[in-house]
Design an enzyme around this catalytic site. Structure first.
Site, PDB file in Angstrom:
ATOM      1  CD  GLU A 144      -1.565  -2.099   2.263  1.00  0.00           C
ATOM      2  OE1 GLU A 144      -0.389  -2.493   2.232  1.00  0.00           O
ATOM      3  OE2 GLU A 144      -2.409  -2.525   3.052  1.00  0.00           O
ATOM      4  CG  ASP A 172      -1.781  -3.343   5.862  1.00  0.00           C
ATOM      5  OD1 ASP A 172      -0.565  -3.602   5.755  1.00  0.00           O
ATOM      6  OD2 ASP A 172      -2.217  -2.193   6.076  1.00  0.00           O
ATOM      7  CG  ASP A 228      -6.668  -4.849   7.804  1.00  0.00           C
ATOM      8  OD1 ASP A 228      -6.387  -4.882   6.586  1.00  0.00           O
ATOM      9  OD2 ASP A 228      -6.617  -3.803   8.484  1.00  0.00           O
ATOM     10  CD  GLU A 270      -9.094   0.117   4.832  1.00  0.00           C
ATOM     11  OE1 GLU A 270      -9.127   1.168   4.183  1.00  0.00           O
ATOM     12  OE2 GLU A 270      -9.094   0.085   6.072  1.00  0.00           O
ATOM     13  CE1 TYR A 293      -1.721  -3.534   9.137  1.00  0.00           C
ATOM     14  CE2 TYR A 293      -3.399  -4.995  10.036  1.00  0.00           C
ATOM     15  CZ  TYR A 293      -3.030  -3.947   9.209  1.00  0.00           C
ATOM     16  OH  TYR A 293      -3.981  -3.315   8.450  1.00  0.00           O
ATOM     17  NE  ARG A 324      -5.701   0.596  10.465  1.00  0.00           N
ATOM     18  CZ  ARG A 324      -4.798   1.091   9.631  1.00  0.00           C
ATOM     19  NH1 ARG A 324      -3.996   0.261   8.969  1.00  0.00           N
ATOM     20  NH2 ARG A 324      -4.671   2.386   9.454  1.00  0.00           N
ATOM     21  CG  HIS A 327      -4.526  -9.819  12.472  1.00  0.00           C
ATOM     22  ND1 HIS A 327      -4.384 -10.421  11.256  1.00  0.00           N
ATOM     23  CD2 HIS A 327      -5.574  -8.970  12.356  1.00  0.00           C
ATOM     24  CE1 HIS A 327      -5.308  -9.943  10.430  1.00  0.00           C
ATOM     25  NE2 HIS A 327      -6.041  -9.067  11.077  1.00  0.00           N
TER      26      HIS A 327
END
Length: 901
Positions: A8, A94, A96, A98, A325, A327, A372
């Site tokens: 990203e 990532d 997750d 999103e 990470y 989140r 996670h």
């Protein structure tokens, strides 16, 4: 063989690129490359069809229509060009939902004809990247479905409910599935404070001394009982200012000043004996390692960072390979992390601080996802805070140190404590009581364990009344202690504390509303939209928030109901697990089912909403608080004619607007509303008033003025006084801008005041004036002379760049750091982006500069009304229509989403 890896952010690309070999090319998508189209951006032939209202086909499976962001078209072209030279594609966004959705969108837009692998990792270290390359997978379409559902859900909610707010409260407001509920929490807390009645009570503090001979120590104690009845404390009173039923049953004694003084005086000369000594050993366990929400809470309590700042700094640490990470809902640690933590604890503190077995934690929060690992230092061997200090800016270092200490503490031994409570008594007949009881307590840490490294912070308590905790001497039952000092203290109960970032995040997680990864953006939205203002760390709702919440509670109660909102999160989790169907859930939410009437039905059947009543709060004695277009004001009708009004200053919180305060504002408004006379040309009345933004002149409109006509207003100059401003001055002010004259070519020269002070203007040329008075006095000759001089500030006199970076990956133009009127910013000559709170001039990198510009482009794209927007090109609409993917049956429903360019 060339392998293309897409992540990203540029910072992430740089860090990962350093670990991969020359056969890998790492590119950044700079976040999402496409999103739901705005209805106005749909192709012409779709605007009147089923996609026209939301860019979502509510008639056929809630199929979304996506378009590539205008600012990302060049990036997409670059990625397609890079793809042509690649033999394999790795989507390394990532891990997750999103990130999964970004990977899916890349796949849909790039349409690769080479092997595609989904690569995930929770930290950016060489070991993690190598493991990720060996364990690739396919895109998880269930996660994509869940993220798409969330995006569509938010579009339906916002587009249906926000227009109701525009019509009944004010233009420009917004409603959101999570933001509206978060706003309601803040408003409800303020309502509790407004309804709160303070209770007054008194207590007595003492300073005593005692202990074995040669080891006498002083200590503190409080008056705890009188004649065996407990003395009232703050927790014994309710929010109505009265004793609670439990306190009344205990027959607590409420002291006033006179009786407290009498008890304090009697104790000064009384003999005090020890009646009991109780020692109680206890253990404290460490807190689990950080999740997203607990990191935000502790960063707020210990570092003073708001949620947005904490997540921004954490993102920087993650992308540069310092932490895992950021989140995550999980409190799990990998075997490697547990081993690293235990080894470092043993090395730094000794074997006694390492428990016999590793600690394992489970998440108890409602709706937790265990997808996670917890947030921890990156790597299979942790770097201490001292080792990374030179590589980080101050804020990054403080947050890293917090994470490192919390992780180590989570794998350390329990703390052993010894709590000692001493009860004492004395006879005080002279005060009107037979017996006074005193209490002293203290806690001794016999073995610090994890406390040697970290102790979790706590939010301020309403009843933070310590029982004189201190180091206590060695006392035994029957001992006599000496009274050194006594003091009668007055107290007043406190209202419920306002929410802070930490306590609001904690409450949202407790209720299962939203996701930890969204809390920072939710709090940012309710702050940026004007629903919440800050006083230090405390969140204060605005009166606009009161009107919005009231409208939703009275007309759409289900959509600000805490359980209903939490249930939406559970449904999204079910979709992510493959247990629920995306289209079926959206169908139920929007159109309703046997258990739920549906958003469409609720909005269409709202009935009449009395906007006046909605925006009015009675304060008593005929005084009302009104939420107006230009801010809140109080008013009172006195006899015939218009009511008297007064603006509510911005620094007056809702719970501070008492009847007395409102009366004071109206009285001041009565004095300030001075009629100056009638305008010599219009005949309209001119009044000098004191408003929310300072003193001003108002030209009153006639009774028959057309609806929607705005009265003329003008702010007073700094040199003018509300009490002495004249009619002549008011006429001059109301006529601004003033035409000074015309030059030889017939161009008008105007004198006026603006955002940055007084100035003159001729065409596109402008020059600043020295003071406001010059607006009315400067002559044509003086103005032309001033315009002939070179600019003393602005673009013509701009200072050189503070720092130079490389070429922006989007605009391909050099990027520099400059110091502007509102602080430092980066620019490529086309886009300007201010530095964030977590950034610093000294440490900002090329990649961070590019990222800030990308974020600014994204903001401009999503907020066209707030920013200047270039006219859309006709060819873009044709391209969007041309590349629309038609709906067709397929085994993977997520690959059939309509897509624009």
């Amino acid at each position: 063989m060339t392998k293309l890896v897409i992540v990203e952010s540029p910072a992430k690309a740089r860090t990962i690129g350093a670990y991969l070999g020359t056969e890998y090319v790492v590119e950044a998508s700079i976040g999402h490359i496409r999103d739901l189209a705005e209805p106005r951006d749909l192709p012409a032939d779709m605007k009147k069809g089923p996609y026209g209202r939301f860019a979502v086909n509510t008639e056929d499976g809630f199929d979304p229509y996506y378009i590539v962001d205008a600012g990302k078209k060049k990036k997409v072209s670059e990625l397609k060009a890079a793809l042509k030279d690649a033999d394999e594609l790795y989507l390394a966004t990532d891990e997750d939902r999103e990130g999964e959705a970004i990977a899916w969108h890349l796949l849909q837009v790039l349409k690769p004809k080479i092997p595609v692998k989904r690569m995930v990792f929770h930290e950016i270290t060489r070991e993690a990247i190598d493991r990720a390359l060996d364990n690739t997978r396919e895109i998880d379409t269930k996660l994509v479905d869940a993220q798409e559902s969330r995006r569509i859900l938010d579009r339906l909610y916002g587009y249906e409910v926000s227009p109701v707010l525009w019509r009944k409260v004010n233009q420009g407001l917004s409603a959101g599935r999570v933001q509206s509920v978060a706003t309601r929490l803040v408003v409800e807390r303020e309502r509790e404070r407004m309804a709160f009645v303070a209770a007054s009570y008194w207590g007595v503090r003492t300073k005593l001394s005692g202990g074995d001979e040669g080891a006498v120590e002083t200590f503190k104690a409080r008056l705890s009982s009188l004649d065996f009845k407990p003395v009232a404390q703050g927790r014994d009173f309710g929010d109505d200012g009265k004793l609670t039923s439990a306190a009344a049953r205990k027959d607590v004694v409420v002291l006033d000043r006179e009786r407290a003084d009498a008890v304090a005086a009697a104790l000064r000369t009384a003999a005090v004996g020890v009646t009991s000594v109780e020692s109680k050993p206890s253990k404290r366990r460490p807190s689990p390692p950080f999740t997203t929400s607990t990191l935000q809470q502790e960063a707020s309590r210990k570092l003073g960072m708001n949620s947005r700042e904490a997540m921004s700094v954490a993102q920087q640490l993650y992308e540069n390979g310092f932490i895992t990470y950021m989140r995550t809902d999980s409190v799990d640690l990998s075997k490697e992390a547990v081993a690293a933590a235990r080894a470092q604890v043993k090395e730094r503190y000794g074997a006694d601080y390492v428990p016999d077995k590793p600690r394992f934690y489970s998440k108890k929060a409602k709706g937790a996802q265990e997808a996670h690992e917890a947030i921890r230092p990156a790597g299979d061997k942790f770097r201490s805070a001292d080792e990374v200090r030179s590589s980080l800016n101050p804020k990054q270092f403080k947050l890293y140190e917090l994470i490192w200490k919390r992780t180590l503490a989570s794998q350390m031994a329990d703390a052993n404590l010894l709590t000692v409570s001493v009860q004492m008594a004395s006879t005080i007949d002279s005060a009107g009581f037979g017996r006074a009881g005193l209490t002293a307590s203290g806690t001794v840490v016999t073995f610090p364990g994890f406390l040697a490294v970290y102790e979790e912070g706590r939010d301020k308590s309403r009843h933070d009344e310590k029982d004189g905790e201190s180091r206590l001497p060695d006392l035994s039952e029957g001992d006599v202690v000496d009274v050194i000092e006594t003091l009668a203290e007055g107290h007043e109960t406190n209202p419920p504390p306002r929410y802070t970032d930490a306590s609001l995040v904690q409450k949202l997680e407790e209720l299962g509303i939203g996701r930890p990864s969204t809390y920072a953006s939710t709090i940012s939205v309710i702050t940026d939209r004007g629903y919440v203002e800050r006083r230090g760390q405390a969140m204060i709702p605005t009166w606009t928030a009161f009107s919005v919440v009231r409208l939703l509670e009275e007309n759409l109660p289900g959509y600000v109901d805490y359980d209903f909102t939490a249930q939406m999160e559970e449904e999204l989790d079910s979709i992510a697990r493959g247990e629920a169907d995306r289209a079926a859930y959206l169908e139920s939410f929007y159109f309703g089912d046997d258990d739920h009437r549906g958003l469409l039905h609720e909005v269409e059947n709202l009935g009449e909403i009395d906007a006046r009543a909605l925006n009015t709060v009675p304060l008593g004695d005929g005084i009302e608080l009104r939420v107006g277009r230009f801010g809140p004001y109080v008013q009172k009708q006195e006899g015939e004619g218009d009511p008297i009004r007064a603006s509510v200053p911005e620094d007056v919180a809702p719970d501070e607007l008492t009847l007395e305060k409102a009366s004071e504002l109206l009285e001041k408004g009565r004095e300030d509303g001075r009629i100056l006379g009638h305008h010599p040309e219009t005949g309209l009345e001119l009044t000098a008033k004191n408003g929310r933004f300072g003193p001003y002149i108002l030209e009153e409109l006639p009774a028959d003025a057309p609806k929607g006509t705005k009265p003329r207003t003008a702010s007073l100059f700094k040199s003018m006084d509300l009490a002495t401003v004249t009619l002549e001055q008011a006429v001059q002010l109301i006529a601004l801008p003033r035409v000074v004259g015309t030059d030889a070519e017939g161009t008008e020269i105007l004198a006026m005041t603006g955002r940055f002070g007084p100035y003159i203007k001729k065409g596109s040329e402008s020059r600043s004036l020295e003071n406001d008075d010059q607006i009315l006095t400067i002559t044509l000759e003086e103005a032309e002379k001033l315009l002939a001089q070179p600019k003393s500030r602005g673009r013509a006199a701009a200072a050189g760049p503070l720092k130079e970076f490389g070429e922006d990956p989007v605009s391909k133009k050099p990027v520099v750091l400059k110091n502007g009127r509102f602080g430092p910013y980066v620019t490529d000559g086309e886009v300007n982006a201010s530095l964030r709170v977590a950034d610093s001039i000294e440490t900002i990198t090329d990649e961070r500069a590019y990222e800030l510009l990308a974020l600014r482009r994204e903001y401009v794209k999503n907020n066209p009304k707030k920013t200047k927007k270039a006219p859309a090109k006709k060819t873009a609409a044709r391209a969007t229509k041309k590349t629309t993917t038609p709906k067709k049956p397929a085994t993977k429903k997520t690959t059939t989403k309509k897509a624009g360019s």
